[in-house]
Design an enzyme around this catalytic site. Sequence first.
Site, PDB file in Angstrom:
ATOM      1  N   ASP A 187       0.853  -1.192   0.000  1.00 29.28           N
ATOM      2  CA  ASP A 187       0.000   0.000   0.000  1.00 29.28           C
ATOM      3  C   ASP A 187       0.885   1.237   0.000  1.00 29.28           C
ATOM      4  O   ASP A 187       1.373   1.675   1.037  1.00 29.28           O
ATOM      5  CB  ASP A 187      -0.917   0.000   1.225  1.00 29.28           C
ATOM      6  CG  ASP A 187      -1.960   1.116   1.161  1.00 29.28           C
ATOM      7  OD1 ASP A 187      -1.725   2.106   0.437  1.00 29.28           O
ATOM      8  OD2 ASP A 187      -2.995   1.000   1.824  1.00 29.28           O
ATOM      9  N   HIS A 192       0.218   7.833   4.104  1.00 27.92           N
ATOM     10  CA  HIS A 192       0.815   7.145   5.246  1.00 27.92           C
ATOM     11  C   HIS A 192       2.310   7.424   5.396  1.00 27.92           C
ATOM     12  O   HIS A 192       2.959   6.838   6.268  1.00 27.92           O
ATOM     13  CB  HIS A 192       0.586   5.643   5.109  1.00 27.92           C
ATOM     14  CG  HIS A 192      -0.846   5.286   4.887  1.00 27.92           C
ATOM     15  ND1 HIS A 192      -1.829   5.505   5.834  1.00 27.92           N
ATOM     16  CD2 HIS A 192      -1.488   4.753   3.806  1.00 27.92           C
ATOM     17  CE1 HIS A 192      -2.997   5.113   5.358  1.00 27.92           C
ATOM     18  NE2 HIS A 192      -2.819   4.664   4.137  1.00 27.92           N
ATOM     19  N   ILE A 207      -0.936   9.197   8.666  1.00 29.74           N
ATOM     20  CA  ILE A 207      -1.682   8.280   9.519  1.00 29.74           C
ATOM     21  C   ILE A 207      -1.303   6.838   9.193  1.00 29.74           C
ATOM     22  O   ILE A 207      -0.779   6.546   8.119  1.00 29.74           O
ATOM     23  CB  ILE A 207      -3.207   8.466   9.361  1.00 29.74           C
ATOM     24  CG1 ILE A 207      -3.656   8.143   7.930  1.00 29.74           C
ATOM     25  CG2 ILE A 207      -3.610   9.884   9.751  1.00 29.74           C
ATOM     26  CD1 ILE A 207      -5.169   8.178   7.734  1.00 29.74           C
ATOM     27  N   GLY A 210      -5.181   1.571   7.926  1.00 30.88           N
ATOM     28  CA  GLY A 210      -6.211   0.875   8.682  1.00 30.88           C
ATOM     29  C   GLY A 210      -5.972  -0.618   8.731  1.00 30.88           C
ATOM     30  O   GLY A 210      -6.192  -1.268   9.759  1.00 30.88           O
TER      31      GLY A 210
END
Length: 302
Positions: A187, A192, A207, A210
């Site tokens: 990803d 991120h 961040i 998830g």
Amino acid sequence: MPIDVERALSAEPVSTRITWGHKDVQLYHLGLGAGVPATDLRELRYTLESRLHVLPSFATVAGGGMGVVGALSAPGIDVDLAAVLHGGQRVETHRPVPVGGSATQTSSVAAVYDKGKAAVIVLRSEAADEDGPLWTSEAQMFVKGEGGFGGDRGPSSGSGTPERAPDREVRRSVREDQALLYRLSGDWNPLHADPDFAALAGFDRPILHGLCSYGMVLKAVVDTVLGGDVTRVRSYSTRFAGIVFPGETLRVRMWTESDGGNGGDGGGDPKGAGGAGRVLLSVTAVERDDAPVLTDAVVAHS
């Protein structure tokens, strides 16, 4: 309308060939924070090739992790990716995930729900090798601004957690560099890693993925309730309720239920820990007044 529901649901599934090896599994586990302490035999199950086993959540990144998300390009789906949020995830294993192998991964749009101001697209990915089915993965993608087309609202959200105190509670620290390591499993979203991109998205810093939180929590359940045995996991589902910043701490509360519906004993070893049942979960960010991270989270096990 950007989403043609009938066309999306009737489209032919897309199949791709995926491969993985022990390095991919080790990298994934390290991205979840495994390997601390480095010489702990319980951690070496995640990091040392001679002892390696595979967390079922690895299915979300096997082969680069694009099988489910790739279905967003299916016929009938024409949405702005900036309006798409990963709303929920479920993985069901049909047998233990091998340390290395290859499989055919077939992806399709399983459902489209109308939530009023948004649509929820359920993307399903199924992987099978020459010995049969390996896993089924479903992602619920929340698409802002695409609801209101008069479709089915879909199933209601889960039942949450019991009102009694949790049977287990653990904390898991998120390293400052964890998102940088986890993204190497496939990803590459700059949200991120890149502070400037994160600022454009409304965050003061990058961040955590998830699905990284998702994997961290499954590891906590396996290590705490299932005696470190990944093969006992049958399915794992959750709804993503909030963000996590690298450097924060996850509080993972666990309620155990046997197949007969009995809860845990509120302390010590949960009842049914050696048999089939479920673990209900609540996951929050400690440093932000226990802001919700994962809700409606359930691990079903043998």
